[in-house]
Design a protein around this motif. Structure first.
Motif, PDB file in Angstrom:
ATOM      1  N   LEU A  81     -48.784 -16.343  90.665  1.00  0.00           N
ATOM      2  CA  LEU A  81     -50.249 -16.241  90.681  1.00  0.00           C
ATOM      3  C   LEU A  81     -50.768 -15.669  89.363  1.00  0.00           C
ATOM      4  O   LEU A  81     -51.860 -16.019  88.910  1.00  0.00           O
ATOM      5  CB  LEU A  81     -50.709 -15.401  91.869  1.00  0.00           C
ATOM      6  CG  LEU A  81     -50.498 -16.089  93.231  1.00  0.00           C
ATOM      7  CD1 LEU A  81     -50.775 -15.123  94.373  1.00  0.00           C
ATOM      8  CD2 LEU A  81     -51.385 -17.322  93.367  1.00  0.00           C
ATOM      9  N   THR A  82     -49.988 -14.780  88.756  1.00  0.00           N
ATOM     10  CA  THR A  82     -50.405 -14.235  87.458  1.00  0.00           C
ATOM     11  C   THR A  82     -50.421 -15.352  86.417  1.00  0.00           C
ATOM     12  O   THR A  82     -51.383 -15.491  85.641  1.00  0.00           O
ATOM     13  CB  THR A  82     -49.461 -13.090  87.025  1.00  0.00           C
ATOM     14  OG1 THR A  82     -49.425 -12.108  88.068  1.00  0.00           O
ATOM     15  CG2 THR A  82     -49.924 -12.427  85.742  1.00  0.00           C
ATOM     16  N   ALA A 106     -45.888  -8.439  85.184  1.00  0.00           N
ATOM     17  CA  ALA A 106     -46.169  -9.880  85.114  1.00  0.00           C
ATOM     18  C   ALA A 106     -47.324 -10.137  84.151  1.00  0.00           C
ATOM     19  O   ALA A 106     -47.295 -11.081  83.353  1.00  0.00           O
ATOM     20  CB  ALA A 106     -46.503 -10.417  86.506  1.00  0.00           C
ATOM     21  N   ALA A 107     -48.346  -9.288  84.209  1.00  0.00           N
ATOM     22  CA  ALA A 107     -49.524  -9.471  83.362  1.00  0.00           C
ATOM     23  C   ALA A 107     -49.188  -9.186  81.902  1.00  0.00           C
ATOM     24  O   ALA A 107     -49.564  -9.943  80.999  1.00  0.00           O
ATOM     25  CB  ALA A 107     -50.655  -8.568  83.849  1.00  0.00           C
ATOM     26  N   HIS A 108     -48.451  -8.090  81.644  1.00  0.00           N
ATOM     27  CA  HIS A 108     -48.062  -7.765  80.266  1.00  0.00           C
ATOM     28  C   HIS A 108     -47.220  -8.885  79.665  1.00  0.00           C
ATOM     29  O   HIS A 108     -47.371  -9.234  78.493  1.00  0.00           O
ATOM     30  CB  HIS A 108     -47.249  -6.465  80.234  1.00  0.00           C
ATOM     31  CG  HIS A 108     -48.098  -5.225  80.243  1.00  0.00           C
ATOM     32  ND1 HIS A 108     -49.044  -4.972  79.274  1.00  0.00           N
ATOM     33  CD2 HIS A 108     -48.136  -4.161  81.079  1.00  0.00           C
ATOM     34  CE1 HIS A 108     -49.637  -3.806  79.527  1.00  0.00           C
ATOM     35  NE2 HIS A 108     -49.108  -3.301  80.621  1.00  0.00           N
ATOM     36  N   ALA A 109     -46.317  -9.460  80.467  1.00  0.00           N
ATOM     37  CA  ALA A 109     -45.409 -10.492  79.946  1.00  0.00           C
ATOM     38  C   ALA A 109     -46.187 -11.690  79.416  1.00  0.00           C
ATOM     39  O   ALA A 109     -45.721 -12.385  78.519  1.00  0.00           O
ATOM     40  CB  ALA A 109     -44.434 -10.922  81.046  1.00  0.00           C
ATOM     41  N   LEU A 110     -47.382 -11.920  79.957  1.00  0.00           N
ATOM     42  CA  LEU A 110     -48.170 -13.073  79.526  1.00  0.00           C
ATOM     43  C   LEU A 110     -49.213 -12.727  78.467  1.00  0.00           C
ATOM     44  O   LEU A 110     -49.817 -13.627  77.884  1.00  0.00           O
ATOM     45  CB  LEU A 110     -48.873 -13.689  80.746  1.00  0.00           C
ATOM     46  CG  LEU A 110     -47.936 -14.416  81.723  1.00  0.00           C
ATOM     47  CD1 LEU A 110     -48.662 -14.721  83.017  1.00  0.00           C
ATOM     48  CD2 LEU A 110     -47.408 -15.698  81.099  1.00  0.00           C
ATOM     49  N   GLY A 111     -49.453 -11.436  78.257  1.00  0.00           N
ATOM     50  CA  GLY A 111     -50.438 -11.041  77.259  1.00  0.00           C
ATOM     51  C   GLY A 111     -51.794 -10.663  77.824  1.00  0.00           C
ATOM     52  O   GLY A 111     -52.769 -10.532  77.067  1.00  0.00           O
ATOM     53  N   PHE A 112     -51.904 -10.485  79.144  1.00  0.00           N
ATOM     54  CA  PHE A 112     -53.161 -10.000  79.730  1.00  0.00           C
ATOM     55  C   PHE A 112     -53.502  -8.611  79.175  1.00  0.00           C
ATOM     56  O   PHE A 112     -52.604  -7.828  78.833  1.00  0.00           O
ATOM     57  CB  PHE A 112     -53.009  -9.816  81.243  1.00  0.00           C
ATOM     58  CG  PHE A 112     -53.217 -11.033  82.092  1.00  0.00           C
ATOM     59  CD1 PHE A 112     -54.457 -11.292  82.661  1.00  0.00           C
ATOM     60  CD2 PHE A 112     -52.170 -11.910  82.362  1.00  0.00           C
ATOM     61  CE1 PHE A 112     -54.649 -12.391  83.466  1.00  0.00           C
ATOM     62  CE2 PHE A 112     -52.356 -13.021  83.167  1.00  0.00           C
ATOM     63  CZ  PHE A 112     -53.598 -13.270  83.719  1.00  0.00           C
ATOM     64  N   THR A 113     -54.772  -8.282  79.159  1.00  0.00           N
ATOM     65  CA  THR A 113     -55.193  -6.893  79.006  1.00  0.00           C
ATOM     66  C   THR A 113     -55.093  -6.283  80.402  1.00  0.00           C
ATOM     67  O   THR A 113     -55.733  -6.761  81.335  1.00  0.00           O
ATOM     68  CB  THR A 113     -56.653  -6.820  78.520  1.00  0.00           C
ATOM     69  OG1 THR A 113     -56.722  -7.508  77.275  1.00  0.00           O
ATOM     70  CG2 THR A 113     -57.112  -5.385  78.356  1.00  0.00           C
ATOM     71  N   VAL A 114     -54.247  -5.259  80.526  1.00  0.00           N
ATOM     72  CA  VAL A 114     -54.004  -4.684  81.851  1.00  0.00           C
ATOM     73  C   VAL A 114     -54.877  -3.454  82.041  1.00  0.00           C
ATOM     74  O   VAL A 114     -54.878  -2.551  81.209  1.00  0.00           O
ATOM     75  CB  VAL A 114     -52.503  -4.337  82.028  1.00  0.00           C
ATOM     76  CG1 VAL A 114     -52.255  -3.688  83.382  1.00  0.00           C
ATOM     77  CG2 VAL A 114     -51.660  -5.598  81.882  1.00  0.00           C
ATOM     78  N   LYS A 115     -55.648  -3.446  83.129  1.00  0.00           N
ATOM     79  CA  LYS A 115     -56.568  -2.339  83.414  1.00  0.00           C
ATOM     80  C   LYS A 115     -56.130  -1.643  84.692  1.00  0.00           C
ATOM     81  O   LYS A 115     -56.371  -2.153  85.791  1.00  0.00           O
ATOM     82  CB  LYS A 115     -57.986  -2.877  83.618  1.00  0.00           C
ATOM     83  CG  LYS A 115     -58.489  -3.736  82.476  1.00  0.00           C
ATOM     84  CD  LYS A 115     -59.260  -2.872  81.528  1.00  0.00           C
ATOM     85  CE  LYS A 115     -60.038  -3.730  80.548  1.00  0.00           C
ATOM     86  NZ  LYS A 115     -60.926  -2.961  79.720  1.00  0.00           N
ATOM     87  N   PRO A 116     -55.487  -0.460  84.554  1.00  0.00           N
ATOM     88  CA  PRO A 116     -55.098   0.263  85.762  1.00  0.00           C
ATOM     89  C   PRO A 116     -56.315   0.937  86.387  1.00  0.00           C
ATOM     90  O   PRO A 116     -57.211   1.386  85.675  1.00  0.00           O
ATOM     91  CB  PRO A 116     -54.119   1.322  85.250  1.00  0.00           C
ATOM     92  CG  PRO A 116     -53.899   1.024  83.800  1.00  0.00           C
ATOM     93  CD  PRO A 116     -55.059   0.218  83.326  1.00  0.00           C
TER      94      PRO A 116
END
Ligand SMILES: Cc1ncc(COP(=O)(O)O)c(C=O)c1O
Length: 328
Positions: A81-82, A106-116
């Motif tokens: 889904l990511t 999963a998000a970091h692996a694709l280059g997303f900006t990750v917002k915790p």
């Protein structure tokens, strides 16, 4: 080269099998007998239906069976889904913190900006986003009352521990949210990689997620597990299991409280706790017991423990008396 980001989990850690494992969130009560029998009788001699038609009809409930997508477990669903959200143009991923590490990995692996985010009330996307909710949340066992309206965002509610909710009711599903179910934990069958998602509509994310699925993503055993997941017998067995886990959790909390552990509230069979001595996880491991060190959740000094049977609790108490000695 950037080193690969690797997930940390409870359960097997490559060392000798612990005699008592408090580190996994899976139910220690094992599978319901009829479901286990069906899994053991799964036909491994033929491919499953590549479109999983009968299974999807069984899992759909009031939803359209076209919107049910089988997955090789929750972890595979999170990755797929990511990627699907990335291909649909999303670049921001909101993830619970503390939370299950795979969303951010999963998000970091694709280059997303990750917002915790600490609470769903804090989710404030600045662009069309991918939003993960975990209900109830791993590792805290907390349940969130509500989140702000998230129209236009891909919102996915990971319900991995919904069947292990021991107190209270599930909050309403946010409008337009996806649901991710991975019942292997509640069934004590985490070795079987099987889950499913239900999409809110046949939208772009659904189409990408369907296109990205490997053929026969679910094994014959996975089909058997999910086919019997919603059976009345399975659900009745699970209600009994929850009653037992409620009792074991209360007893285990009393054991830890008497040994001066700080403990957080939780509505599930697992919770966060802080031992009085910092290297307790390592010292327990040396004695054949395992708890989940919560450092990778951003909580150094804390551990996650799951409710285990009275015999295991007794072993934990003895090991802790040995470790803590006069230090508490
Ligand atoms: C919140 C959450 N979601 C998903 C998963 C993935 O589970 P599985 O891939 O076994 O279905 C886990 C496993 O620990 C989890 O804790």
């Amino acid at each position: 080269m950037t080193p690969p980001l690797l997930a940390q989990h409870g359960g097997p850690d490559g060392g000798p099998a612990p005699a008592h494992d408090f580190s996994t969130n899976a139910s220690p009560l094992g599978p319901p007998p009829a479901l286990l029998q069906a899994v053991q009788a799964a036909d491994r001699s033929a491919y499953p239906d590549p479109h999983y038609r009968a299974l999807r009809r069984r899992l759909a409930g009031p939803s359209d069976d076209e919107l049910v997508l089988p997955t090789a477990g929750g972890a595979e669903a999170i990755r797929r889904l990511t990627l699907a959200a990335w291909l649909d143009g999303r670049r921001e991923a909101w993830v619970p913190q503390p939370g299950f590490g795979d969303y951010a990995l999963a998000a970091h692996a694709l280059g997303f900006t990750v917002k915790p985010y600490a609470s769903p009330a804090d989710i404030r996307p600045t662009a069309p986003a991918l939003v993960w909710l975990c209900e109830p949340c791993n590792p805290t066992g907390a349940s969130s009352a509500s989140c702000p309206p998230l129209d236009g965002h891909h919102v996915i509610v990971d319900q991995a521990y919904e069947p292990l909710r021991l107190q209270g009711d599930a909050p309403a599903l946010p409008p337009g949210a996806w649901q991710l179910a991975c019942p292997n934990k509640a069934l004590g069958l985490t070795g079987i990689r099987a889950g499913y998602v239900i999409a809110p509509s046949a939208d772009a994310l659904w189409s990408q997620a369907l296109s990205l699925a490997p053929s026969w993503v679910l094994s014959a055993e996975g089909v058997a597990l999910l086919t019997h997941w919603l059976d009345d017998a399975t659900q009745a067995w699970l209600a009994q299991a929850r009653a037992t886990l409620r009792d074991w959790a209360a007893r285990q909390r009393a054991v830890l409280a008497a040994l001066h552990w700080q403990q957080q509230a939780s509505c599930t069979n697992f919770w966060l706790a802080r031992p009085p001595l910092h290297d307790t996880p390592r010292r327990l491991r040396e004695r054949g017991l395992r708890v989940r060190d919560a450092t990778s959740f951003g909580l150094p000094g804390w551990v996650r423990v799951s409710a285990q049977p009275p015999g295991a609790q007794q072993a934990l108490r003895e090991a802790l008396l040995d470790i803590q000695g006069d230090n508490t």
